[in-house]
Write a protein that holds these residues in place. Sequence first.
Motif, mmCIF file in Angstrom:
data_model
loop_
_atom_site.group_PDB
_atom_site.id
_atom_site.type_symbol
_atom_site.label_atom_id
_atom_site.label_comp_id
_atom_site.label_asym_id
_atom_site.label_seq_id
_atom_site.Cartn_x
_atom_site.Cartn_y
_atom_site.Cartn_z
ATOM 1 N N MET A 1 0.847 -1.216 0.000
ATOM 2 C CA MET A 1 0.000 0.000 0.000
ATOM 3 C C MET A 1 0.873 1.253 0.000
ATOM 4 N N ILE A 2 0.632 2.115 -0.933
ATOM 5 C CA ILE A 2 1.336 3.400 -0.934
ATOM 6 C C ILE A 2 0.334 4.475 -0.536
ATOM 7 N N GLU A 3 0.762 5.312 0.386
ATOM 8 C CA GLU A 3 -0.109 6.402 0.825
ATOM 9 C C GLU A 3 0.154 7.621 -0.056
ATOM 10 N N TYR A 4 -0.903 8.265 -0.554
ATOM 11 C CA TYR A 4 -0.745 9.498 -1.341
ATOM 12 C C TYR A 4 -1.318 10.656 -0.545
ATOM 13 N N ILE A 5 -0.520 11.703 -0.354
ATOM 14 C CA ILE A 5 -1.052 12.906 0.288
ATOM 15 C C ILE A 5 -0.600 14.147 -0.476
ATOM 16 N N LYS A 6 -1.295 15.245 -0.203
ATOM 17 C CA LYS A 6 -1.029 16.481 -0.938
ATOM 18 C C LYS A 6 -1.095 17.662 0.033
ATOM 19 N N ARG A 7 -0.059 18.480 0.043
ATOM 20 C CA ARG A 7 -0.049 19.685 0.877
ATOM 21 C C ARG A 7 0.566 20.806 0.050
ATOM 22 N N ASP A 8 0.379 22.050 0.518
ATOM 23 C CA ASP A 8 1.007 23.173 -0.190
ATOM 24 C C ASP A 8 2.531 23.128 -0.028
ATOM 25 N N VAL A 9 2.967 22.966 1.234
ATOM 26 C CA VAL A 9 4.396 23.097 1.528
ATOM 27 C C VAL A 9 4.893 21.891 2.315
ATOM 28 N N ALA A 10 6.036 21.363 1.907
ATOM 29 C CA ALA A 10 6.717 20.331 2.693
ATOM 30 C C ALA A 10 7.943 20.961 3.323
ATOM 31 N N VAL A 11 8.088 20.811 4.640
ATOM 32 C CA VAL A 11 9.282 21.274 5.332
ATOM 33 C C VAL A 11 10.053 20.032 5.751
ATOM 34 N N ILE A 12 11.284 19.907 5.289
ATOM 35 C CA ILE A 12 12.077 18.730 5.657
ATOM 36 C C ILE A 12 13.008 19.113 6.799
ATOM 37 N N GLY A 13 12.789 18.493 7.949
ATOM 38 C CA GLY A 13 13.577 18.790 9.143
ATOM 39 C C GLY A 13 12.752 19.563 10.160
ATOM 40 N N ALA A 14 12.673 19.017 11.382
ATOM 41 C CA ALA A 14 11.876 19.656 12.436
ATOM 42 C C ALA A 14 12.786 20.249 13.509
ATOM 43 N N GLY A 15 13.929 20.792 13.076
ATOM 44 C CA GLY A 15 14.789 21.526 14.002
ATOM 45 C C GLY A 15 14.338 22.981 14.050
ATOM 46 N N ALA A 16 15.208 23.839 14.525
ATOM 47 C CA ALA A 16 14.841 25.246 14.698
ATOM 48 C C ALA A 16 14.331 25.855 13.391
ATOM 49 N N ALA A 17 15.052 25.621 12.283
ATOM 50 C CA ALA A 17 14.665 26.228 11.004
ATOM 51 C C ALA A 17 13.312 25.696 10.551
ATOM 52 N N GLY A 18 13.114 24.399 10.590
ATOM 53 C CA GLY A 18 11.874 23.784 10.128
ATOM 54 C C GLY A 18 10.672 24.230 10.946
ATOM 55 N N LEU A 19 10.842 24.309 12.246
ATOM 56 C CA LEU A 19 9.726 24.669 13.124
ATOM 57 C C LEU A 19 9.303 26.119 12.908
ATOM 58 N N PHE A 20 10.279 27.019 12.821
ATOM 59 C CA PHE A 20 9.936 28.428 12.593
ATOM 60 C C PHE A 20 9.360 28.630 11.193
ATOM 61 N N ALA A 21 9.896 27.911 10.202
ATOM 62 C CA ALA A 21 9.375 28.038 8.840
ATOM 63 C C ALA A 21 7.932 27.555 8.793
ATOM 64 N N ALA A 22 7.664 26.397 9.390
ATOM 65 C CA ALA A 22 6.319 25.819 9.327
ATOM 66 C C ALA A 22 5.297 26.721 10.008
ATOM 67 N N ALA A 23 5.676 27.309 11.140
ATOM 68 C CA ALA A 23 4.752 28.206 11.832
ATOM 69 C C ALA A 23 4.343 29.346 10.907
ATOM 70 N N GLU A 24 5.300 29.874 10.153
ATOM 71 C CA GLU A 24 5.019 31.041 9.315
ATOM 72 C C GLU A 24 4.268 30.680 8.024
ATOM 73 N N THR A 25 4.568 29.535 7.410
ATOM 74 C CA THR A 25 3.804 29.177 6.200
ATOM 75 C C THR A 25 2.361 28.862 6.578
ATOM 76 N N MET A 26 2.153 28.251 7.750
ATOM 77 C CA MET A 26 0.776 27.990 8.204
ATOM 78 C C MET A 26 0.045 29.299 8.432
ATOM 79 N N LYS A 27 0.697 30.246 9.103
ATOM 80 C CA LYS A 27 0.059 31.552 9.359
ATOM 81 C C LYS A 27 -0.286 32.240 8.048
ATOM 82 N N GLY A 28 0.520 31.962 7.008
ATOM 83 C CA GLY A 28 0.279 32.566 5.700
ATOM 84 C C GLY A 28 -0.784 31.812 4.891
ATOM 85 N N GLY A 29 -1.393 30.799 5.500
ATOM 86 C CA GLY A 29 -2.507 30.118 4.843
ATOM 87 C C GLY A 29 -2.104 28.945 3.959
#
Lengths: 415, 118
Positions: free
Chosen positions: A1-29
Amino acid sequence: MIEYIKRDVAVIGAGAAGLFAAAETMKGGCSTIVIDREQRAGGILNQCIHNGFGLHCFKEELTGPEFAAKAFELARSADAEFRFGTTVRSIKRNDDGTFTLEMLSRAHGVTLLDCKAVIMAVGCRERNRGNLAVPGRRPAGVWTAGTAQKLLNIEGVIPGKSAVIVGSGDIGLIMARRMSWCGVKVQAVIEIMPRPSGLVRNIAQCLDDFNIPLHLSHQVVNIHGTEHVTGVDAAPLVDGKPDMENIKHFDCDTILFSVGLVPSNELMLPLGVEIDPNTGGAKVDSNGETNVPGIFVAGNALHVHDLVDFVAEEAAETAHAVVRKLNGTAPCPRYAANTRNNLRYVAPLKFASGEKIHFRFRPTITCEKAILTACDAGGNEIKRWTKMFVCPAEMIQIELDAPGSDITFNLEEVK
Amino acid sequence: MKKSLICISCPRGCHLEISSAAAGEWLVSGNQCPRGKQYAIQEATDPRRMLTAAVPAKVDGVPCASVRSTSPLPVALIPELLNTLYKMRLDTPAKRGDVLLANWKDSGIDIIFSADFL
């Protein structure tokens, strides 16, 4: 089984850069998914249990895990989605300009993720013994400083009883203190350059406090031991060559290498992303975007920072540009940023005019006072900044109302 | 008595010199801001350091917990504190900020968890 998903933005890495980036892209809709191979957020911050993080971002002095927890909370409260224990195997660029990420996890097996933009927040790697081509035997007990840090602070394992640290970068110095506090006898720090590469205050609080000698202008010339390390030899450099008549021998069971960091690029290279040889990371414009449209890079994956607070700030700026890019309102960076004297690099390398832009530099000189100037293509000075205490261990960051012309930055010491 | 030291208040790392002028009065030179003077006097009279450590746990799959002092501790109190911390075997869940050791040796300084434990 292969799972297919679709999102606007993929952030690779949940360190400081990834977490701050994700917060801001989410706030931007933009719907955003953060992928990390570890089981929790924070990346390398989790193993940096010492204090000194967060003064700019959170206005308080925090340890690494505390900074990570606060950054995770920011991303989570913005409703970013997380996939932990998940490795991105490849990024494919589709004909319509979107991307498909192939990822693997125990929980979901194979997942194919379609997205419009990718933010690479994958951090950096440590240079190791192999990168330096250190001669000698190949026994156990030779670690990079960061691996030893993970062993001590996450796994609770003390790597040895007696250690020598090669390289005087801040991580090596922090580890000298950490190991001393764990009862390890740190015999010496060996540095090939004539001056320490870490900050003087770390020499003071991590070496001087424990009477650990720092041997400058010394090179490791041999590692002893058959199964496990038994010692290391260092020779003073005379005219750039090791003086083999005056070798210092240290008995030890552990050697830590703290000899620099290099941005991680592996996932991007097959896409044809261009690398800046001066940073080791991708070439980006003032949107944080590479030459491959839709691939953005932030944090230590772009260039190695000395403060996590600047990583966070840079990642948030890149995220804002990603949002504008997806809304079709991002400016087009067409002008080039160059460096002349005493600057190892500038990021970004291209910029859009009429924007307030942060430029980040790494100086090559150490001095009490220096002047940084920005000149336009005609050689006319646009702006100058006086910088007190400049050294390679500290990144320089400035803000500029970007002109409609190429810029050349120059740094000169003021005597 | 003259003593030279390096200020750890900021990345600049000023080379300071401190000497006692009269009882309770100090002469500090080499500092480029007031924090340097403050640091030198603190270092001469009552040196302190922030302490961070990993404390062993007695739980499968979680080897240790990270902790820190709530403010810089007198240097003389650190070795015994480290011994105490390393002898512990934690097994009770704790939240970031929870107190592990309160008011260590009447210093008014607590040792707290710097990350959620379990």
